[in-house]
Write an enzyme that holds these catalytic residues in place. Structure first.
Site, PDB file in Angstrom:
ATOM      1  N   CYS A 131       0.700  -1.134   0.050  1.00  0.00           N
ATOM      2  CA  CYS A 131      -0.111  -0.115   0.068  1.00  0.00           C
ATOM      3  C   CYS A 131       0.909   1.437   0.072  1.00  0.00           C
ATOM      4  CB  CYS A 131      -1.253  -0.023   0.997  1.00  0.00           C
ATOM      5  SG  CYS A 131      -2.471   1.034   0.886  1.00  0.00           S
TER       6      CYS A 131
ATOM      7  N   HIS B 104      -3.351  -5.281   1.536  1.00  0.00           N
ATOM      8  CA  HIS B 104      -2.576  -5.608   2.832  1.00  0.00           C
ATOM      9  C   HIS B 104      -2.788  -7.246   3.348  1.00  0.00           C
ATOM     10  CE1 HIS B 104      -2.243  -1.408   4.380  1.00  0.00           C
ATOM     11  NE2 HIS B 104      -3.240  -1.377   3.652  1.00  0.00           N
TER      12      HIS B 104
ATOM     13  N   GLU C 125      -0.944  -8.696   5.513  1.00  0.00           N
ATOM     14  CA  GLU C 125      -0.403  -8.590   6.690  1.00  0.00           C
ATOM     15  C   GLU C 125      -1.935  -8.808   7.647  1.00  0.00           C
ATOM     16  OE1 GLU C 125      -0.469  -4.458   6.190  1.00  0.00           O
ATOM     17  OE2 GLU C 125       0.005  -6.112   5.149  1.00  0.00           O
TER      18      GLU C 125
END
Length: 189
Positions: free
Chosen positions: A79, A169, A171
């Site tokens: 991002c 994302h 994560e």
């Protein structure tokens, strides 16, 4: 193997937890002395790219990080990290790391309320979950950039040598395959 994670702002803790779950040692970068530790790769997390750039400049981190990436350090930008890596950002002429031959559109999917989740194919991995939060996407990529994933006709993941940039994302999901992909890049696989 030790992976540095830029920890000036954004989702750095989530990346660290993901690396921990893979048994990969990591450490956080907040100032120049942190950066000077031995490292095998770098993660640039999602967050606010303008805030990260300001702090990187204030802490004297921008040029040393840029030099090591240009010298071959493996880097994974998610991002805002994608924005930091891009050589060009539409409607934004701020100085950045600018190590990857891509042009990026900031906040391409709109504001926070425009955040969304999809499953899309990622080259070499298969279908992966993708969480987009005020995400950019790549509008142009030079020939030396490999396109890894697209969503709705827009490039959302790309690789150039040892640089990996994605709009979403990974994560924030349980799926560890994109982090595993980065670790293989670090190892030269």
């Amino acid at each position: 193997m030790r992976i540095a994670i830029l920890a000036l702002q954004g989702a750095f803790e989530e990346h660290q937890k993901m690396l921990d779950s893979l048994g990969v040692e990591s450490f956080l970068i907040r100032k120049l002395s942190d950066w000077q530790q031995p490292k095998d790769g770098l993660i640039l997390p999602g967050g606010e790219s303008t805030a990260m750039l300001r702090i990187m400049n204030d802490e004297g981190l921008l040029e040393p990080i840029q030099k090591e990436i240009n010298d071959g350090l493996a880097v994974f930008g998610t991002c805002a990290g994608m924005i930091l890596l891009a050589k060009e950002v539409e409607n934004d002429s701020r100085n950045r790391l600018a190590t990857m031959d891509i042009t990026v559109l900031r906040n391409a999917y709109g504001r926070q309320l425009g955040s969304f989740f999809v499953n899309e194919n990622f080259k070499g991995i298969g279908e992966v979950p993708m969480t987009f939060i005020r995400a950019p996407y790549i509008t142009k990529a030079k020939e030396n950039v490999e396109i890894l994933s697209s969503h709705d006709g827009h490039i959302v993941a790309a690789r150039q040598g040892k640089q990996l940039a994605i709009s979403f994302h990974p994560e924030l999901n349980e799926d560890r395959r994109i982090h595993e992909y980065f670790i293989k890049m670090v190892k030269g696989e």
